[in-house]
Motif scaffolding. Structure first.
Motif, PDB file in Angstrom:
ATOM      1  N   GLY A 237     -27.357 115.552  26.781  1.00  0.00           N
ATOM      2  CA  GLY A 237     -27.765 116.815  26.150  1.00  0.00           C
ATOM      3  C   GLY A 237     -29.158 117.190  26.485  1.00  0.00           C
ATOM      4  O   GLY A 237     -29.609 117.910  25.997  1.00  0.00           O
ATOM      5  N   LYS A 238     -29.681 116.277  27.411  1.00  0.00           N
ATOM      6  CA  LYS A 238     -31.046 116.612  27.893  1.00  0.00           C
ATOM      7  C   LYS A 238     -31.238 117.127  29.426  1.00  0.00           C
ATOM      8  O   LYS A 238     -32.228 117.258  30.086  1.00  0.00           O
ATOM      9  N   GLY A 239     -29.875 117.644  29.666  1.00  0.00           N
ATOM     10  CA  GLY A 239     -29.793 117.840  31.424  1.00  0.00           C
ATOM     11  C   GLY A 239     -29.613 116.981  32.286  1.00  0.00           C
ATOM     12  O   GLY A 239     -29.640 117.197  33.540  1.00  0.00           O
ATOM     13  N   ASP A 240     -29.079 115.572  31.791  1.00  0.00           N
ATOM     14  CA  ASP A 240     -28.724 114.620  32.633  1.00  0.00           C
ATOM     15  C   ASP A 240     -27.444 114.626  33.097  1.00  0.00           C
ATOM     16  O   ASP A 240     -26.514 114.041  32.641  1.00  0.00           O
ATOM     17  N   VAL A 241     -27.255 115.598  34.101  1.00  0.00           N
ATOM     18  CA  VAL A 241     -25.633 115.867  34.498  1.00  0.00           C
ATOM     19  C   VAL A 241     -25.258 114.684  35.408  1.00  0.00           C
ATOM     20  O   VAL A 241     -25.820 114.287  36.362  1.00  0.00           O
ATOM     21  N   ASP A 242     -24.032 114.043  35.081  1.00  0.00           N
ATOM     22  CA  ASP A 242     -23.605 113.075  36.043  1.00  0.00           C
ATOM     23  C   ASP A 242     -22.013 112.791  35.992  1.00  0.00           C
ATOM     24  O   ASP A 242     -21.219 113.814  34.937  1.00  0.00           O
ATOM     25  N   ASN A 243     -21.641 112.387  36.880  1.00  0.00           N
ATOM     26  CA  ASN A 243     -20.094 112.106  37.046  1.00  0.00           C
ATOM     27  C   ASN A 243     -19.669 110.906  36.361  1.00  0.00           C
ATOM     28  O   ASN A 243     -20.054 109.763  36.484  1.00  0.00           O
ATOM     29  N   VAL A 244     -18.420 110.893  35.256  1.00  0.00           N
ATOM     30  CA  VAL A 244     -18.130 109.747  34.372  1.00  0.00           C
ATOM     31  C   VAL A 244     -16.586 109.605  34.800  1.00  0.00           C
ATOM     32  O   VAL A 244     -15.828 110.532  34.704  1.00  0.00           O
ATOM     33  N   PHE A 245     -16.336 108.403  35.151  1.00  0.00           N
ATOM     34  CA  PHE A 245     -14.912 108.170  35.131  1.00  0.00           C
ATOM     35  C   PHE A 245     -14.289 108.212  33.660  1.00  0.00           C
ATOM     36  O   PHE A 245     -14.961 107.536  32.770  1.00  0.00           O
ATOM     37  N   LEU A 246     -13.322 108.825  33.474  1.00  0.00           N
ATOM     38  CA  LEU A 246     -12.684 109.001  32.051  1.00  0.00           C
ATOM     39  C   LEU A 246     -11.503 108.015  31.775  1.00  0.00           C
ATOM     40  O   LEU A 246     -11.482 107.287  31.013  1.00  0.00           O
ATOM     41  N   ASP A 247     -10.418 108.108  32.836  1.00  0.00           N
ATOM     42  CA  ASP A 247      -9.274 107.279  32.748  1.00  0.00           C
ATOM     43  C   ASP A 247      -8.648 107.600  33.784  1.00  0.00           C
ATOM     44  O   ASP A 247      -8.613 108.315  34.891  1.00  0.00           O
ATOM     45  N   ILE A 248      -7.549 106.469  33.862  1.00  0.00           N
ATOM     46  CA  ILE A 248      -6.620 106.712  35.102  1.00  0.00           C
ATOM     47  C   ILE A 248      -4.949 106.371  34.388  1.00  0.00           C
ATOM     48  O   ILE A 248      -4.799 105.610  33.455  1.00  0.00           O
ATOM     49  N   LYS A 249      -3.970 107.423  34.640  1.00  0.00           N
ATOM     50  CA  LYS A 249      -2.660 107.438  33.951  1.00  0.00           C
ATOM     51  C   LYS A 249      -1.770 107.450  35.212  1.00  0.00           C
ATOM     52  O   LYS A 249      -1.658 107.921  35.990  1.00  0.00           O
ATOM     53  N   GLU A 250      -0.777 106.415  34.703  1.00  0.00           N
ATOM     54  CA  GLU A 250       0.501 106.194  35.605  1.00  0.00           C
ATOM     55  C   GLU A 250       1.337 107.538  35.416  1.00  0.00           C
ATOM     56  O   GLU A 250       1.598 107.852  33.967  1.00  0.00           O
ATOM     57  N   LEU A 251       1.758 108.245  36.369  1.00  0.00           N
ATOM     58  CA  LEU A 251       2.800 109.367  36.411  1.00  0.00           C
ATOM     59  C   LEU A 251       4.342 108.723  36.283  1.00  0.00           C
ATOM     60  O   LEU A 251       4.652 108.906  37.337  1.00  0.00           O
ATOM     61  N   ALA A 252       4.371 108.013  35.040  1.00  0.00           N
ATOM     62  CA  ALA A 252       5.756 107.688  34.989  1.00  0.00           C
ATOM     63  C   ALA A 252       6.978 108.551  35.210  1.00  0.00           C
ATOM     64  O   ALA A 252       8.110 108.217  35.531  1.00  0.00           O
ATOM     65  N   GLN A 253       6.441 109.823  34.849  1.00  0.00           N
ATOM     66  CA  GLN A 253       7.898 110.918  34.893  1.00  0.00           C
ATOM     67  C   GLN A 253       7.800 111.447  35.924  1.00  0.00           C
ATOM     68  O   GLN A 253       8.485 112.422  36.257  1.00  0.00           O
ATOM     69  N   GLY A 254       6.991 111.131  37.136  1.00  0.00           N
ATOM     70  CA  GLY A 254       7.034 111.856  38.266  1.00  0.00           C
ATOM     71  C   GLY A 254       5.591 112.677  38.693  1.00  0.00           C
ATOM     72  O   GLY A 254       4.722 112.705  37.793  1.00  0.00           O
ATOM     73  N   THR A 255       5.466 113.315  39.649  1.00  0.00           N
ATOM     74  CA  THR A 255       4.415 113.544  40.348  1.00  0.00           C
ATOM     75  C   THR A 255       4.436 115.327  40.465  1.00  0.00           C
ATOM     76  O   THR A 255       3.703 115.943  41.154  1.00  0.00           O
ATOM     77  N   ASP A 256       5.464 116.070  39.730  1.00  0.00           N
ATOM     78  CA  ASP A 256       5.534 117.471  39.871  1.00  0.00           C
ATOM     79  C   ASP A 256       4.606 117.830  38.683  1.00  0.00           C
ATOM     80  O   ASP A 256       3.759 117.233  38.027  1.00  0.00           O
ATOM     81  N   ALA A 257       4.242 119.248  38.888  1.00  0.00           N
ATOM     82  CA  ALA A 257       3.193 120.089  38.132  1.00  0.00           C
ATOM     83  C   ALA A 257       3.442 119.843  36.587  1.00  0.00           C
ATOM     84  O   ALA A 257       2.570 119.475  35.783  1.00  0.00           O
ATOM     85  N   GLU A 258       4.563 119.778  36.149  1.00  0.00           N
ATOM     86  CA  GLU A 258       4.805 119.497  34.499  1.00  0.00           C
ATOM     87  C   GLU A 258       4.363 118.157  34.135  1.00  0.00           C
ATOM     88  O   GLU A 258       3.614 118.209  33.016  1.00  0.00           O
ATOM     89  N   SER A 259       4.595 117.320  34.978  1.00  0.00           N
ATOM     90  CA  SER A 259       4.311 115.915  34.533  1.00  0.00           C
ATOM     91  C   SER A 259       2.637 115.563  34.793  1.00  0.00           C
ATOM     92  O   SER A 259       2.144 114.831  33.669  1.00  0.00           O
ATOM     93  N   ILE A 260       2.225 116.191  35.775  1.00  0.00           N
ATOM     94  CA  ILE A 260       0.708 116.109  35.800  1.00  0.00           C
ATOM     95  C   ILE A 260       0.078 116.880  34.836  1.00  0.00           C
ATOM     96  O   ILE A 260      -1.037 116.168  34.155  1.00  0.00           O
TER      97      ILE A 260
END
Length: 686
Positions: A237-260
């Motif tokens: 909240g003080k201007g410290d912009v950084d990249n943060v890993f949020l999560d990794i998700k298995e695409l068990a239902q497929g790699t189509d647009a709807e599943s992603i």
């Protein structure tokens, strides 16, 4: 003692704190609840108003404070004995008068008053501090276990490495306790640390109302499709912009647009990024440009724009750079011949240990330090192609020696000797040396650009400046050539390159055409976007030097940017004027928010590539396959957590106990140890 025979006074002081009202379903605190046998609802309502710890169950009554005290592990050592009847709600009587007497008797007992004190202490949060102080030794042992598990995650070790690590600590004199020494405990501790870190991160971002950008990518790990999600925002909240890993998700239902799309929305909701926050603060998403993500009709980004109107789609600049290079290779004649020759070298030494050994012997004779020859112009980054060209340049004399010896080796058949003779002839041609130098200069500049674009602190405006600078450098090199080309021209004139006599021939790559093709494709693939135009006025590098031109410079762009981000356009314009035209004036609050947001836009999705590299190192083939939750937890701790020497385990140990887990040593030893575990205690206190 529990009961006495003396009747109690009706006006005895009572505990009237509303915080001690029994929970719904216990019968207390609800007028409409089941009342004791023989009582009316009005009578019962008056009693629980005066004595809110009463509760009714199946026509009988009980004491909620004693019930909670039992769960708080109040034992005989306190000098009081809790009545099981009052705890279980089994107190009854034939007449209302006798039941009233029992209520008054119970109210005055030592055990009940101790339960009242315990409830008050719990309310004041004094008991947790006392317990923590008393059990400092146990907390120290648990902290050592947490620190060890944290090290396992940071070093990307298997969970089964925790037991020997704990044993080593114990041999070195550290107190680790008998608990939390298994691979299962390691997974649970890492999962808890990751959960707490993620919760605090999201809480801070939402509290500061920081603008956020996300980047996603899909890849296959051990035959399973996964999607990785990163967030870029002002973390503090003080201007410290950084990249943060949020999560990794298995695409068990497929790699189509709807599943992603569904997996992404589920991940954001699971991390407590609710739709209301995202509508106001999600400003961009960076992808590699795959059609399933950027499709105009049903792509993931198209769906996201319907949910979050402020979101901007950014095609990764590093992937655009790769596309520009490949476009140039297709257009310029001669690049194909060079690529084929280098591919032959890769195949020659990648598929034959004998040829590798002979090349090493040749390099040892010439005192040359070999570099590995890899593939060129594949799906890898341009940096890998540069390393391959650099390896050919560095290994040039060893390659020539090996080809010459192999072409004269009588143990080889005629076909092999002719093959090596042809390779030696092509390698020793002046044209190949010129092409090699031209390609090395070009790829060096493109590699430098790619690496700069992949820097974690790179913003989209600075990235655009880096691209333009690279184009300017290539334009200057088009005529005179780069460092390697100039060196090669001198050696070609002498007829000797790295000790090898050259055969006169012309290069197949026309340098001017090649450079111009790369420049044109860079401009075509990586033009200045409307977003960059809006952000430029926030950077003093682009301000005109003439004051008359500066007066109104950037106001149109800042107004559009403020409207896009939901800020006051008039305030932003006025603050921009003050900042431009008054020396020493700092940017105002609105302009500062726009400036932080400008650094929040992600220029590339390279962070996801680094994330998948970490996944491959963590979930390697040498360990058991990790489940989705374990991969996510390990990566969150590994990629976002502080270094081991700066990790403070105590806050996580405290939250671990609050959530109902145990310390590294049981509180009571012997046969009663299991009954005395502090799980219920800590879950009640918090």
């Amino acid at each position: 003692m529990e009961e006495d025979d003396d009747a109690a006074d009706d006006h005895h002081p009572t505990c009237s704190s509303s915080s001690f009202l029994p929970a719904a379903g216990d019968g207390g605190g609800e007028v409409a609840a089941v009342v004791p046998v023989g009582w009316t609802s009005q009578q019962w309502s008056e009693w629980i108003t005066r004595l809110p710890w009463l509760f009714s169950k199946d026509g009988c009554i009980g004491c909620s404070l004693c019930r909670d005290a039992k769960r708080l592990l109040l034992t005989d050592k306190t000098g009081a004995h809790l009545s099981e009847q009052w705890i279980n709600g089994d107190v009854t009587s034939k007449t209302k008068n006798n039941l009233r007497k029992k209520i008054y008797k119970h109210r005055d007992t030592v055990a009940h008053n101790r339960a009242v004190e315990l409830a008050e202490t719990r309310k004041q949060a004094i008991l947790p501090n006392k317990i923590l102080a008393i059990n400092a030794k146990l907390l120290e042992e648990t902290s050592n276990a947490f620190r060890s598990a944290y090290m396992v995650a940071k070093e990307r070790m298997a969970f089964r490495k925790l037991p020997p690590v704990m044993q080593l600590q114990e041999m070195n004199g550290a107190k680790v306790g008998p608990v939390h020494r298994s691979d299962k405990s390691c997974a649970e501790i890492i999962g808890h640390i990751a959960h707490e870190m993620r919760k605090r991160f999201v809480s801070n971002v939402k509290k500061a109302q920081s603008k956020i950008s996300i980047t996603i990518d899909e890849s296959t790990v051990h035959g399973r499709a996964y999607m990785i999600i990163y967030v870029r925002c002002d973390v503090t909240g003080k201007g410290d912009v950084d990249n943060v890993f949020l999560d990794i998700k298995e695409l068990a239902q497929g790699t189509d647009a709807e599943s992603i799309y569904n997996s992404l929305r589920e991940t954001l909701r699971g991390a407590s990024f609710d739709d209301e926050f995202l509508i106001n603060n999600l400003i961009s998403i960076a992808t590699d440009g795959a059609s399933v993500l950027t499709g105009k009709r049903s792509g993931v980004i198209t769906r996201l724009k319907q949910d979050f109107p402020k979101i901007q789609s950014i095609h990764c600049l590093c992937h655009r750079l790769e596309l520009a290079v490949h476009d140039s290779l297709k257009l310029v004649a001669g690049c194909n011949h060079f690529e084929i020759f280098v591919s032959k070298l890769y195949t020659l030494y990648n598929q034959s240990a004998k040829n590798v050994r002979l090349l090493e012997e040749a390099a040892e004779e010439l005192n040359v330090q070999l570099l590995k020859i890899g593939q060129i112009f594949t799906i890898r980054w341009v940096s890998s192609s540069f390393r391959t060209v650099k390896a050919v340049w560095n290994n040039y004399p060893a390659l020539a020696r090996h080809f010459k010896v192999a072409s004269e080796d009588p143990s080889r058949n005629d076909t092999e000797r002719k093959k090596f003779l042809g390779l030696h002839k092509q390698l020793s041609s002046a044209g190949f040396v010129a092409d090699l130098a031209c390609m090395k200069d070009m790829l060096r500049e493109l590699q430098a650009l790619s690496l700069r674009l992949q820097q974690r602190d790179m913003d989209i405006v600075s990235a655009n400046c880096q691209i333009q600078m690279c184009i300017d450098v290539l334009s200057a090199m088009k005529e005179c050539g780069g460092k390697s080309a100039q060196k090669a021209e001198e050696r070609i004139t002498e007829g000797l390159f790295k000790g090898l006599e050259l055969i006169e021939s012309s290069g197949k790559i026309k340098r001017g055409q090649f450079y111009q093709s790369v420049i044109d494709n860079l401009k075509k693939r990586m033009p200045e976007s409307d977003l960059v135009s809006m952000l430029k006025p926030l950077d003093k590098r682009f301000w005109p030097k003439d004051r008359n031109a500066l007066v109104l410079y950037g106001e149109k762009e800042i107004r559009a940017l403020a409207k896009t981000l939901g800020e006051s356009a008039s305030e932003a314009v006025q603050e921009l004027r003050d900042w431009k035209l008054q020396d020493g004036v700092a940017p105002g609050k609105t302009l500062e928010k726009l400036s932080i947001a400008s650094r929040t836009y992600l220029p590339t999705s390279s962070e996801c590539e680094r994330g998948f590299s970490a996944v491959n190192d963590t979930d390697s083939k040498t360990r058991n396959r990790l489940c989705e939750a374990s991969i996510s937890s390990v990566l969150f701790v590994d990629l976002n957590g502080p270094p081991l020497e700066r990790f403070d385990p105590m806050p996580f140990v405290t939250s671990w106990l609050k959530s109902g887990h145990r310390l590294s040593t049981s509180w009571v030893t012997g046969p009663r140890a299991k009954a005395a575990e502090p799980r219920a205690l800590w879950s009640l206190l918090y």
